[in-house]
Design a protein around this motif. Structure first.
Motif, short mmCIF file in Angstrom:
data_model
loop_
_atom_site.label_atom_id
_atom_site.label_comp_id
_atom_site.label_asym_id
_atom_site.label_seq_id
_atom_site.Cartn_x
_atom_site.Cartn_y
_atom_site.Cartn_z
N GLU A 1 35.42 35.61 43.12
CA GLU A 1 34.80 35.35 44.62
C GLU A 1 33.28 35.11 44.52
O GLU A 1 33.04 34.41 45.56
N GLU A 2 32.58 35.14 43.36
CA GLU A 2 31.24 35.02 43.51
C GLU A 2 30.85 34.77 41.88
O GLU A 2 31.38 35.59 40.93
N VAL A 3 29.80 33.79 41.80
CA VAL A 3 29.13 33.71 40.47
C VAL A 3 27.84 33.96 40.37
O VAL A 3 27.15 33.29 41.31
N ILE A 4 27.30 34.76 39.74
CA ILE A 4 25.83 34.83 39.58
C ILE A 4 25.28 34.84 38.28
O ILE A 4 25.43 35.49 37.21
N VAL A 5 24.46 33.67 37.96
CA VAL A 5 23.74 33.42 36.64
C VAL A 5 22.71 34.33 36.26
O VAL A 5 21.75 34.17 37.47
N ASP A 6 22.56 34.96 35.11
CA ASP A 6 21.22 35.68 35.05
C ASP A 6 21.03 36.81 36.11
O ASP A 6 20.10 36.98 36.80
N PRO A 7 22.00 37.69 36.41
CA PRO A 7 21.77 38.64 37.37
C PRO A 7 20.92 39.88 36.76
O PRO A 7 20.70 39.84 35.70
N VAL A 8 20.32 40.72 37.76
CA VAL A 8 19.50 42.02 37.27
C VAL A 8 20.59 42.98 37.05
O VAL A 8 21.29 43.20 37.93
N CYS A 9 20.32 43.44 36.00
CA CYS A 9 21.29 44.38 35.53
C CYS A 9 20.64 45.95 36.18
O CYS A 9 19.65 45.91 36.89
N GLU A 10 21.65 46.84 36.17
CA GLU A 10 20.91 48.35 36.62
C GLU A 10 19.67 48.50 36.11
O GLU A 10 19.22 48.13 35.24
N GLU A 11 18.87 49.23 37.14
CA GLU A 11 17.56 49.45 36.94
C GLU A 11 17.32 50.22 35.36
O GLU A 11 16.36 50.03 34.81
N ASP A 12 18.04 51.16 34.99
CA ASP A 12 17.94 51.90 33.83
C ASP A 12 18.65 51.11 32.39
O ASP A 12 18.58 51.63 31.41
N PHE A 13 19.00 49.72 32.77
CA PHE A 13 19.57 49.16 31.60
C PHE A 13 18.70 48.11 31.07
O PHE A 13 17.97 47.32 31.91
N GLU A 14 18.21 48.22 29.75
CA GLU A 14 16.99 47.44 29.41
C GLU A 14 17.48 46.52 28.19
O GLU A 14 16.51 46.07 27.60
N GLU A 15 19.03 46.32 27.81
CA GLU A 15 19.57 45.53 26.85
C GLU A 15 19.43 44.17 27.20
O GLU A 15 19.96 43.70 28.11
N PRO A 16 18.72 42.91 26.38
CA PRO A 16 18.67 41.91 26.66
C PRO A 16 20.11 41.02 26.43
O PRO A 16 20.73 41.70 25.48
N PRO A 17 20.64 40.19 26.79
CA PRO A 17 21.93 39.24 26.53
C PRO A 17 21.79 38.77 24.99
O PRO A 17 20.66 38.59 24.54
N GLU A 18 22.70 39.24 24.35
CA GLU A 18 22.76 38.94 22.85
C GLU A 18 23.01 37.47 22.44
O GLU A 18 22.24 36.98 21.56
N ASN A 19 23.41 36.74 23.56
CA ASN A 19 23.59 35.41 23.35
C ASN A 19 22.82 34.41 24.30
O ASN A 19 22.78 33.30 24.42
N GLY A 20 21.80 35.06 25.20
CA GLY A 20 21.08 34.26 25.74
C GLY A 20 21.09 34.43 27.35
O GLY A 20 19.94 34.65 27.99
N HIS A 21 22.35 34.63 27.92
CA HIS A 21 22.36 34.74 29.49
C HIS A 21 23.30 35.58 29.73
O HIS A 21 24.50 35.57 29.15
#
Length: 202
Positions: free
Chosen positions: A87-107
């Motif tokens: 239904e919808e695609v979002i590239v580079d979304p903002v994760c939940e506020e308490d989530f601080e892990e960067p993407p392992e593969n870039g995006h």
């Protein structure tokens, strides 16, 4: 800069190993869809014939909001008993506020999925829609396994589809976040019990 996302739907998390069952509508409005919304009308005639129209990768190309007939009806004159749509695609979304892990593969790329079964769906024939049945194909044709612990934690379990075990006459909605080195390409759903898959470009 990554876009923020207010999920439009939240899944109810069951306390079984099967994953998610059922869905609850969220109150917050999400971002504008990347394509037209899915219609509530029954599948148009000819859907079954379209399954044979495969692209060069052997998949059926689907549009955003278009329902893929994951399981056809036993009656060829009836619509599919199980459908799946992006239904919808979002590239580079903002994760939940308490989530601080960067993407392992870039995006991170977030897909809002909707699966719907009819009352005639037979739950005795076990069907799951799991994140490990998806892969991402980049613009150069490279294929990526998009499932990582980091991506699974981006939105948190209550909002994210990981392993839906389908029941009769239900609608399931939620997010799947993938972790890939590309910001465009195709999302492919290819469960192990079928010769072909379905493909959505983003």
């Amino acid at each position: 800069m990554r876009r923020s996302v207010l999920p439009a739907f939240a899944l109810a998390l069951t306390l079984t190993a099967c994953g998610f069952s059922g869905a609850a509508d969220g109150d917050a409005a999400g971002p504008e869809p990347a394509g037209p919304s899915a219609s509530d009308a029954p599948a148009e005639p000819g859907t079954e014939e379209r399954e044979a129209e495969l692209n060069e990768r052997g998949n059926v190309l689907m549009g955003i909001g278009e329902e893929a007939p994951i399981r056809p009806s036993l009656d060829p004159d009836e619509p599919p008993v199980l459908t799946l749509s992006v239904e919808e695609v979002i590239v580079d979304p903002v994760c939940e506020e308490d989530f601080e892990e960067p993407p392992e593969n870039g995006h991170y790329v977030a897909f809002r999925l909707s699966a719907e079964s009819t009352p005639t769906f037979d739950p005795r024939v076990i069907t799951t829609i799991a994140d490990y049945d998806f892969r991402v194909i980049g613009p150069d044709g490279s294929t990526y396994d998009p499932v990582t612990p980091e991506a699974r934690g981006c939105f948190g379990p209550p909002l994210q589809i990981r392993n839906m075990r389908i029941g009769a006459d239900h609608e399931y909605r939620g997010w799947m976040v993938v972790d890939v080195p590309v910001t465009s390409g195709s999302l492919v759903y290819a469960p192990g019990d079928g010769p072909n898959g379905w493909e959505w470009q983003f």
